[in-house]
Design a protein around this motif. Structure first.
Motif, PDB file in Angstrom:
ATOM      1  N   GLU A  44      28.033  54.230 -12.895  1.00 10.39           N
ATOM      2  CA  GLU A  44      28.091  52.822 -12.897  1.00 10.39           C
ATOM      3  C   GLU A  44      26.693  52.225 -12.334  1.00 10.39           C
ATOM      4  O   GLU A  44      26.352  51.254 -13.003  1.00 10.39           O
ATOM      5  N   VAL A  45      26.053  52.705 -11.394  1.00 12.04           N
ATOM      6  CA  VAL A  45      24.670  52.331 -10.975  1.00 12.04           C
ATOM      7  C   VAL A  45      23.815  52.471 -11.934  1.00 12.04           C
ATOM      8  O   VAL A  45      22.977  51.926 -12.327  1.00 12.04           O
ATOM      9  N   MET A  46      23.827  53.715 -12.715  1.00 18.05           N
ATOM     10  CA  MET A  46      22.744  54.196 -13.669  1.00 18.05           C
ATOM     11  C   MET A  46      22.768  53.218 -14.982  1.00 18.05           C
ATOM     12  O   MET A  46      21.748  53.077 -15.239  1.00 18.05           O
ATOM     13  N   LYS A  47      24.156  52.774 -15.339  1.00 19.70           N
ATOM     14  CA  LYS A  47      24.379  51.650 -16.240  1.00 19.70           C
ATOM     15  C   LYS A  47      23.510  50.467 -15.988  1.00 19.70           C
ATOM     16  O   LYS A  47      23.133  49.672 -17.043  1.00 19.70           O
ATOM     17  N   LYS A  48      23.437  50.128 -14.851  1.00 19.64           N
ATOM     18  CA  LYS A  48      22.827  49.108 -14.275  1.00 19.64           C
ATOM     19  C   LYS A  48      21.250  49.119 -14.342  1.00 19.64           C
ATOM     20  O   LYS A  48      20.469  48.078 -13.961  1.00 19.64           O
ATOM     21  N   ILE A  49      20.601  50.247 -14.632  1.00 22.03           N
ATOM     22  CA  ILE A  49      19.125  50.422 -14.642  1.00 22.03           C
ATOM     23  C   ILE A  49      18.838  50.570 -16.238  1.00 22.03           C
ATOM     24  O   ILE A  49      19.248  51.704 -16.559  1.00 22.03           O
ATOM     25  N   THR A  50      18.156  49.637 -16.674  1.00 20.55           N
ATOM     26  CA  THR A  50      17.538  49.715 -17.906  1.00 20.55           C
ATOM     27  C   THR A  50      16.017  49.908 -17.962  1.00 20.55           C
ATOM     28  O   THR A  50      15.251  49.257 -17.172  1.00 20.55           O
ATOM     29  N   LEU A  51      15.664  50.901 -18.480  1.00 25.76           N
ATOM     30  CA  LEU A  51      13.999  51.160 -19.120  1.00 25.76           C
ATOM     31  C   LEU A  51      13.726  50.435 -20.323  1.00 25.76           C
ATOM     32  O   LEU A  51      14.494  50.830 -21.265  1.00 25.76           O
ATOM     33  N   ARG A  52      12.422  50.139 -20.580  1.00 28.97           N
ATOM     34  CA  ARG A  52      12.186  49.408 -21.809  1.00 28.97           C
ATOM     35  C   ARG A  52      10.727  49.827 -22.029  1.00 28.97           C
ATOM     36  O   ARG A  52       9.619  49.473 -21.158  1.00 28.97           O
ATOM     37  N   ILE A  53      10.403  50.726 -22.996  1.00 26.92           N
ATOM     38  CA  ILE A  53       8.850  51.177 -23.307  1.00 26.92           C
ATOM     39  C   ILE A  53       8.052  49.857 -23.835  1.00 26.92           C
ATOM     40  O   ILE A  53       8.482  49.297 -24.871  1.00 26.92           O
TER      41      ILE A  53
END
Length: 267
Positions: free
Chosen positions: A76-85
């Motif tokens: 769930e923590v991983m879901k809250k970390i977004t990367l955008r190129i």
């Protein structure tokens, strides 16, 4: 600064990296086995975040630490970390491959770490990841003049030379500075850029959270580290390699997968 002893640690030079070797090469040279692992790819990603080539959006205020095993809370923590190129400006070949690798596994320029983790369970994605990772390793070696087991006058046939051992002492002194409350207090980073750079150096030695505790959390990169982003990247990339249907030979890749981190869910 080569070969400084512990007694000479307490001066301002201790805050200066001993050489201009790249983050991935430092991590490789001073690891236990001098092997290229997915950690080098994660370090490249950290550097790209620091350069704003990859944007990082985090919907989580509190610091976070991954435990000994991956849990649903971690997912769930991983879901809250977004990367955008972002893809701005010129990149090294290894950096371009790293970005393309992220695009391939996620099939998008914007993605969260939970989705990337689930995609790494897919065998087809894992096979493509390995293929791209092999190309990344080739580019990394070419850019840095690193031949398997040999690097400048520091590494020969997989062993540190006399010069390499002296250089390692200097890097150990720098590592001590990064995690020393006293030394960091006396000789703190003088800018946000230096602050972030020191924390990436900490990642080279797996002490990034220790380094961050003594420094400002004032950039996207430091916030990513604060949420254990470096460790999460390593878990995801190792998981991808563990799902490769047939491991390549003669690539110089170290398949040192830590299987205690099992990512639930298919791709």
């Amino acid at each position: 600064m080569l070969g400084l002893g512990k007694k000479n640690l307490d001066n301002e030079d201790v805050k200066n990296p001993p050489s201009d070797d790249s983050y991935p090469i430092i991590s490789t040279l001073y690891s236990k086995n001098n092997k290229i692992t997915v950690n080098t790819l994660s370090l490249t990603i950290l550097d790209l975040i620091n350069k704003n080539q990859i944007k990082c959006e985090i919907d989580l205020n509190e610091s976070y630490n991954v435990g000994k095993k991956l849990t649903q809370d971690d997912m769930e923590v991983m879901k809250k970390i977004t990367l955008r190129i972002a893809n701005k400006g010129e990149l090294k070949t290894s950096e371009t491959i790293a970005i393309n690798l992220l695009k391939t596994i996620n099939k998008n320029k914007k993605f969260n770490l939970k989705n990337m983790a689930k995609q790494s369970n897919n065998t087809a994605n894992a096979n493509k990841f390995e293929k791209d990772f092999v190309e990344y390793v080739k580019a990394l070696k070419n850019e840095n003049g690193y031949d398997d087991g040999n690097y400048r006058n520091l590494l020969e046939n997989g062993k540190l030379t006399k010069e390499g051992k002296e250089a390692k002492k200097s890097w150990n002194n720098f590592k001590d500075y990064l995690k020393s409350e006293e030394l960091t207090g006396k000789y703190p980073p003088e800018s946000a850029e230096e602050n972030s750079s020191q924390i990436i150096y900490g990642s080279c030695f797996d002490i990034e959270k220790d380094a961050l505790k003594l420094r400002e959390n004032n950039t996207n990169l430091t916030d990513f580290i604060d949420k254990d982003g470096y460790k999460l990247l390593n878990i995801i990339f190792n998981n991808a390699l563990s799902n490769v249907s047939k491991k390549s030979k003669g690539t110089g890749i170290f398949y040192g997968v830590n299987d205690k981190y099992t990512i639930p869910g298919g791709g």
